[in-house]
Write an enzyme that holds these catalytic residues in place. Structure first.
Site, PDB file in Angstrom:
ATOM      1  N   GLU A 173       0.878  -1.210  -0.018  1.00 44.01           N
ATOM      2  CA  GLU A 173      -0.142   0.112   0.029  1.00 44.01           C
ATOM      3  C   GLU A 173       0.713   1.145  -0.003  1.00 44.01           C
ATOM      4  O   GLU A 173       2.208   1.071   0.561  1.00 44.01           O
ATOM      5  CB  GLU A 173      -1.016  -0.129   1.250  1.00 44.01           C
ATOM      6  CG  GLU A 173      -1.949  -1.146   1.015  1.00 44.01           C
ATOM      7  CD  GLU A 173      -3.188  -0.880   0.207  1.00 44.01           C
ATOM      8  OE1 GLU A 173      -3.265   0.109  -0.199  1.00 44.01           O
ATOM      9  OE2 GLU A 173      -3.691  -1.955  -0.088  1.00 44.01           O
ATOM     10  N   TYR A 203       4.092  -4.024  -8.752  1.00 44.16           N
ATOM     11  CA  TYR A 203       2.588  -4.417  -9.195  1.00 44.16           C
ATOM     12  C   TYR A 203       2.555  -5.133 -10.276  1.00 44.16           C
ATOM     13  O   TYR A 203       1.775  -5.896 -10.564  1.00 44.16           O
ATOM     14  CB  TYR A 203       1.835  -3.215  -9.132  1.00 44.16           C
ATOM     15  CG  TYR A 203       1.335  -2.987  -7.677  1.00 44.16           C
ATOM     16  CD1 TYR A 203      -0.147  -3.092  -7.376  1.00 44.16           C
ATOM     17  CD2 TYR A 203       1.954  -2.209  -6.800  1.00 44.16           C
ATOM     18  CE1 TYR A 203      -0.412  -3.028  -6.075  1.00 44.16           C
ATOM     19  CE2 TYR A 203       1.454  -1.722  -5.776  1.00 44.16           C
ATOM     20  CZ  TYR A 203       0.094  -2.239  -5.230  1.00 44.16           C
ATOM     21  OH  TYR A 203      -0.354  -1.719  -3.857  1.00 44.16           O
ATOM     22  N   ASN A 231     -13.224   3.536  -4.834  1.00 46.67           N
ATOM     23  CA  ASN A 231     -12.611   4.604  -3.605  1.00 46.67           C
ATOM     24  C   ASN A 231     -12.737   5.891  -4.072  1.00 46.67           C
ATOM     25  O   ASN A 231     -11.713   6.231  -4.637  1.00 46.67           O
ATOM     26  CB  ASN A 231     -11.231   4.031  -3.335  1.00 46.67           C
ATOM     27  CG  ASN A 231     -10.717   4.804  -2.279  1.00 46.67           C
ATOM     28  OD1 ASN A 231     -11.373   5.449  -1.410  1.00 46.67           O
ATOM     29  ND2 ASN A 231      -9.307   4.526  -2.018  1.00 46.67           N
ATOM     30  N   ARG A 238      -7.196  12.726  -8.325  1.00 47.70           N
ATOM     31  CA  ARG A 238      -7.847  11.931  -9.729  1.00 47.70           C
ATOM     32  C   ARG A 238      -9.580  12.220  -9.735  1.00 47.70           C
ATOM     33  O   ARG A 238      -9.999  12.168 -10.879  1.00 47.70           O
ATOM     34  CB  ARG A 238      -7.864  10.141  -9.610  1.00 47.70           C
ATOM     35  CG  ARG A 238      -8.423   9.748  -8.340  1.00 47.70           C
ATOM     36  CD  ARG A 238      -8.136   8.281  -8.295  1.00 47.70           C
ATOM     37  NE  ARG A 238      -9.102   7.471  -7.419  1.00 47.70           N
ATOM     38  CZ  ARG A 238      -8.812   6.288  -7.209  1.00 47.70           C
ATOM     39  NH1 ARG A 238      -7.949   5.307  -7.645  1.00 47.70           N
ATOM     40  NH2 ARG A 238      -9.722   5.565  -6.175  1.00 47.70           N
ATOM     41  N   ASN A 282      -4.887   6.492  -6.561  1.00 52.23           N
ATOM     42  CA  ASN A 282      -5.758   7.073  -5.591  1.00 52.23           C
ATOM     43  C   ASN A 282      -4.837   7.933  -4.623  1.00 52.23           C
ATOM     44  O   ASN A 282      -5.061   8.580  -4.041  1.00 52.23           O
ATOM     45  CB  ASN A 282      -6.349   6.075  -4.439  1.00 52.23           C
ATOM     46  CG  ASN A 282      -5.334   4.893  -3.869  1.00 52.23           C
ATOM     47  OD1 ASN A 282      -4.330   5.324  -3.503  1.00 52.23           O
ATOM     48  ND2 ASN A 282      -5.831   3.725  -3.681  1.00 52.23           N
ATOM     49  N   GLU A 291      -1.969  -2.154 -10.258  1.00 48.76           N
ATOM     50  CA  GLU A 291      -2.248  -3.081 -11.103  1.00 48.76           C
ATOM     51  C   GLU A 291      -3.281  -2.029 -12.344  1.00 48.76           C
ATOM     52  O   GLU A 291      -3.699  -2.297 -13.280  1.00 48.76           O
ATOM     53  CB  GLU A 291      -3.028  -4.124 -10.641  1.00 48.76           C
ATOM     54  CG  GLU A 291      -4.653  -3.713 -10.016  1.00 48.76           C
ATOM     55  CD  GLU A 291      -4.275  -2.990  -8.762  1.00 48.76           C
ATOM     56  OE1 GLU A 291      -5.462  -2.399  -8.117  1.00 48.76           O
ATOM     57  OE2 GLU A 291      -3.142  -2.695  -8.120  1.00 48.76           O
ATOM     58  N   LYS A 292      -3.569  -0.846 -11.571  1.00 48.28           N
ATOM     59  CA  LYS A 292      -4.495   0.022 -12.529  1.00 48.28           C
ATOM     60  C   LYS A 292      -3.975   0.322 -13.768  1.00 48.28           C
ATOM     61  O   LYS A 292      -4.673   0.442 -14.979  1.00 48.28           O
ATOM     62  CB  LYS A 292      -4.742   1.320 -11.793  1.00 48.28           C
ATOM     63  CG  LYS A 292      -5.695   0.961 -10.745  1.00 48.28           C
ATOM     64  CD  LYS A 292      -5.840   2.300  -9.966  1.00 48.28           C
ATOM     65  CE  LYS A 292      -6.558   2.234  -8.446  1.00 48.28           C
ATOM     66  NZ  LYS A 292      -5.528   1.268  -7.471  1.00 48.28           N
TER      67      LYS A 292
END
Length: 395
Positions: A173, A203, A231, A238, A282, A291-292
């Site tokens: 995180e 990631y 989220n 963002r 985020n 992974e986004k």
């Protein structure tokens, strides 16, 4: 098949020894009937019941009856069991010094690590993993997942540690999503998405195309821009960017915030059907590229990224494989660029040139961390203490 050094093998070995003890007891009773009181009273004289019921119960039940006086067992099976375990561990340490025992304080993300997976997936051999804290003193390394220990640091600080044992702090995180540690110099090694970690596990990654891979084809597209998000925080960069960006271009938005839940089956279908995907992080931190980014790259969609700098992204992925919001003066200018690409197939396809030589992969959290940490501990036996973790991770 279980490795001869795996925890499962040790348990089976102990079970076999107990079964042998049972057979020995039966043999002794057969020839010495006057000593039948040596057995537990609930055991019948059935050959099958003695070994199939009582002995297996002894192995499986850690709270088995202790030594009694009359109608109870005269053997303290708990002590026998623990001695057998200790003997097996000592034998393992004596005969298999090349193996590394790693204690998982808690399985990261709840994923157990199969011994064979380290060899088959990463070419790493000689690792034994366990979550049995009774083997703490024998462990070469202990992995602590930040999420699982952040409320238990006081107790960890009081634990004695074998001099050669490595404590490894693991976290995936961002600092904004992790409870900050203050002045806790407990750990020897770090493992995270940060490239300057002792054991770096990103990631995802870009790797060479194997000869077996089928030639890449851009999936059929039915949507221009997509975003899946749950989220939602109005203070996130963002969210602020999206609010303005969506005024200039049509965006298909999904996720809990938009009351359009996406299940695991539909998730890849939606992303692959979009020409562009908003890979918006985020929080903005060095190397925090999740992974986004990698999932759209895997599924044949151009990621539009909001995160660390373009220079940071280009350390890990080709410069012409993505679009960075910071390359444009405003969200409106970005919207105009995406619309132009939508009308020019040649320009659009240029963003997939990298797929001739590479493919994107997503990291298998927990498993890869454990394997690579084990490999690092095996190869590097030097003394190491990581000072000021809080200043490094939470600048």
């Amino acid at each position: 098949m279980l490795s001869k050094t795996s925890p499962g093998f040790l348990q089976r070995f102990v079970a076999m020894v107990f079964l042998l003890l049972c057979f020995g007891s039966i043999f002794f009773i057969y020839y010495k009937p006057n000593l039948s009181s040596w057995l537990c009273p609930e055991v019948t004289w059935s050959f099958d019941h003695i070994c199939s019921d009582t002995c297996l119960q002894i192995i499986q039940n850690e709270n088995i009856m202790k030594i009694g006086v009359n109608n109870s067992c005269v053997v303290d099976y708990d002590l026998v069991k623990q001695k057998l375990i200790n003997d097996v561990v000592e034998e393992h340490n004596r005969e298999s010094q090349e193996h590394t025992l790693v204690l998982m304080w808690a399985w990261p993300f709840g994923k157990l690590v199969n011994v064979d997976s380290c060899k088959s997936l990463y070419g790493i051999s000689g690792c034994v993993f366990t979550d049995d804290r009774r083997l703490y003193n024998e462990a070469n390394a202990v992995i602590f997942h930040h999420r699982d220990i952040q409320g238990d640091l006081q107790n960890l600080a009081k634990m004695p540690r074998p001099p050669r044992q490595k404590w490894v702090w693991m976290n995936m995180e961002s600092p904004d999503n992790s409870v900050k540690l203050s002045n806790w110099d407990l750990f020897n090694l770090t493992s995270s998405y940060r490239q300057d970690s002792d054991v770096w596990v990103p990631y995802g990654r870009i790797v060479d195309v194997s000869k077996e891979d089928v030639a890449f084809q851009i999936p059929t597209k039915s949507k221009l821009v997509c975003w899946i998000v749950s989220n939602w925080n109005p203070d996130f960069r963002r969210v602020k960017y999206y609010n303005e960006f969506s005024q200039h271009i049509n965006i298909k938005a999904y996720g809990r915030h938009f009351s359009r839940y996406v299940n695991n089956k539909d998730y890849p279908k939606i992303i692959s059907s979009c020409k562009f995907y908003l890979s918006f992080e985020n929080s903005i931190h060095k190397d925090y590229i999740t992974e986004k980014l990698f999932i759209p790259m895997m599924l044949g969609t151009i990621p539009v990224v909001l995160g660390p700098s373009r220079e940071n992204y280009e350390k890990f992925i080709p410069s012409d494989s993505f679009i960075h919001v910071d390359d444009f003066k405003s969200p409106q200018e970005l919207a105009e660029h995406l619309k132009a690409l939508d009308q020019n197939q040649e320009m659009y396809e240029h963003y997939f040139s990298w797929r001739k030589d590479f493919v994107a992969q997503r990291t298998d959290f927990g498993r890869e961390h454990a394997c690579r940490i084990c490999d690092h501990v095996t190869r590097d036996k030097g003394y190491r203490v990581f000072k000021n973790l809080d200043k490094w991770y939470w600048p």
